[in-house]
Design a protein around this motif. Structure first.
Motif, short mmCIF file in Angstrom:
data_model
loop_
_atom_site.label_atom_id
_atom_site.label_comp_id
_atom_site.label_asym_id
_atom_site.label_seq_id
_atom_site.Cartn_x
_atom_site.Cartn_y
_atom_site.Cartn_z
N HIS A 262 1.00 -1.28 -0.12
CA HIS A 262 0.03 0.02 0.06
C HIS A 262 0.91 1.44 0.09
O HIS A 262 0.44 2.33 0.61
CB HIS A 262 -0.95 0.05 1.32
CG HIS A 262 -1.95 -1.11 1.04
ND1 HIS A 262 -1.62 -2.34 1.72
CD2 HIS A 262 -3.15 -1.17 0.77
CE1 HIS A 262 -2.77 -3.14 1.65
NE2 HIS A 262 -3.65 -2.67 1.12
N ARG A 263 2.20 1.13 -0.32
CA ARG A 263 3.08 2.41 -0.51
C ARG A 263 2.43 3.45 -1.04
O ARG A 263 2.95 4.58 -0.69
CB ARG A 263 4.37 1.86 -1.34
CG ARG A 263 4.11 1.68 -2.54
CD ARG A 263 5.56 0.85 -3.43
NE ARG A 263 6.75 1.79 -2.78
CZ ARG A 263 7.15 2.63 -3.49
NH1 ARG A 263 7.00 3.23 -4.51
NH2 ARG A 263 8.54 3.06 -2.71
N ASN A 264 1.39 3.63 -1.97
CA ASN A 264 0.98 4.85 -2.66
C ASN A 264 -0.37 5.05 -1.93
O ASN A 264 -0.86 6.28 -2.47
CB ASN A 264 0.83 4.83 -4.05
CG ASN A 264 2.21 4.53 -4.88
OD1 ASN A 264 3.09 5.34 -4.56
ND2 ASN A 264 2.29 3.51 -5.56
N SER A 265 -0.71 4.66 -0.74
CA SER A 265 -1.98 4.87 -0.33
C SER A 265 -2.17 5.96 0.72
O SER A 265 -3.11 6.46 1.24
CB SER A 265 -2.47 3.51 0.35
OG SER A 265 -2.80 2.53 -0.59
N PHE A 266 -0.82 6.47 1.36
CA PHE A 266 -0.54 7.41 2.38
C PHE A 266 -0.01 8.78 1.78
O PHE A 266 0.90 8.79 1.36
CB PHE A 266 -0.18 6.69 3.63
CG PHE A 266 -1.11 5.60 3.82
CD1 PHE A 266 -2.28 5.71 4.83
CD2 PHE A 266 -0.58 4.42 3.71
CE1 PHE A 266 -3.06 4.64 4.97
CE2 PHE A 266 -1.24 3.21 4.08
CZ PHE A 266 -2.52 3.30 4.83
#
Length: 382
Positions: free
Chosen positions: A92-96
């Motif tokens: 989820h590296r691009n989720s935050f």
């Protein structure tokens, strides 16, 4: 709410925040660090952020849950949580937009997994360093110190760090060689709730609230009660909390013949805990390692002063001689308790008023304002 501006991400949507903590507040061994992480999460949510609380999972807990508008994601146990959480963050590296990485001895190494644009804040309650040797053998303790020290210092060197007290900030500089920015965002406290205090009838009631773990040194409090009962036959020590030391403490109480003087309450609801605290003369701690003293401020909000050792964190939470009494390391706490009870007999109303006034200076809203400003300023600088 102290801050009117709401937290927004790069687009029109809400700021996406990951709060990464080793436990959640509903786990059996949860303590002040978990309450802090959750309260700050709620404060950020109230300011418009979309918060995901990433943590470990106890048996019987749901893998995903929604509480107070915050999504909780759970995975892994005592050791497996670190690689599993790191893998989840990578997926989820691009989720935050922002991640708050809580270092409870060892951080989650989130910079290795999250996108470069994600702003990462390291949150530290207290420096463990020698505390690793209380729980682990020499090899594992040395590994823990290496991860907390040189590894974390290098990985998070250019990122903002949050400490919960001036003591922790100093420890980061002095013992870990931290050179990056360190901001203090203290614990909050419940609103002052003064209730009728304990009656000064010569039968003092003393309460200790906290996890039953080795570094809290609750065995010293049990031994102390044995010495105090010689001159104060009505003395009572109430221990509130749960943890791995319960069996050993129960055996110690039995062996010393203190069943009528020391009671292990286990977990209590907030109302039951407050009622017990409010009816006591003193709150007490024998802990050697603290980043702050959340239970100290909770007791003060009820007008109850604390006796503790003069150690990091607790010396920040207690105003010596005003809202409690600090003993020197190695000093017999029984002597400090005797001194405290004598002073209470002479000026109980003054001390109770000082306690509630001190506790009123700490609120979760003001702590949320500080974290909000730090996030906003860091994003503006990006």
């Amino acid at each position: 709410m102290g801050e009117a501006e709401r937290l927004r991400g790069d687009g029109a949507g809400p700021l996406r925040v990951a709060m990464i903590n080793w436990r959640d507040p509903w786990q059996c061994t949860a303590g002040g660090a978990e309450l802090y992480a959750w309260q700050i999460s709620e404060q950020l949510r109230l300011r418009g952020a979309r918060v995901t609380f990433v943590t470990s999972r106890e048996s019987g807990q749901a893998r995903r849950e929604l509480r107070s508008g915050i999504e909780i994601v759970r995975m892994g146990g005592v050791y497996s949580r670190y690689p599993l959480v790191l893998g989840w963050l990578l997926r989820h590296r691009n989720s935050f937009d922002v991640a708050i990485d809580c270092m409870n001895g060892v951080p989650f190494f989130s910079p290795l997994a999250l996108a470069r644009r994600t702003k990462i804040i390291l949150l530290v309650h207290h420096v463990h360093d020698r505390q690793f040797f209380v729980y682990f053998g020499r090899f594992m303790a040395t590994v823990g110190r290496f991860l907390e020290g040189p590894v974390a210092r290098r990985l998070y060197r250019d990122r903002p760090t949050v400490a919960v007290s001036p003591s922790t900030a100093r420890e980061l500089r002095d013992r870990l060689g931290w050179s990056g920015p360190v901001h203090i965002v203290p614990n909050g406290a419940p609103p002052p709730r003064p209730r009728p205090g304990a009656a000064a009838d010569g039968s003092p009631s003393i309460v200790c609230v906290g996890r039953l773990v080795a570094h809290k040194r609750l065995d010293l409090l049990v031994s102390m009660t044995g010495r105090l009962r010689e001159e104060l036959p009505g003395v009572r020590l109430h221990i509130v909390g749960r943890g791995e030391q319960h069996g050993a403490l129960a055996a110690q109480i039995r062996d010393l013949g203190l069943d009528e003087h020391v009671e292990l309450h286990g977990f209590l609801s907030e109302d039951a805990k407050d009622e017990l605290l409010a009816g006591s003369d003193l709150h007490i701690s024998a802990s050697r390692y603290e980043g702050w003293g959340l239970s100290v401020i909770e007791a003060a909000a009820l007008g109850v002063p604390t006796v503790a050792y003069d150690v990091n964190g607790l010396r920040d939470a207690i105003r010596d001689g005003e809202t409690g009494w600090l003993a020197l390391p190695g000093e017999d706490l029984a002597d400090t308790v005797r001194r405290a009870l004598k002073e209470l007999a002479d000026r109980r109303p003054e001390i109770r008023a000082a306690c509630t006034a001190w506790a009123a200076t700490f609120t979760w809203e003001s702590s949320g304002d500080r974290m909000h400003r730090l996030i906003r300023d860091d994003l503006d600088a990006f």
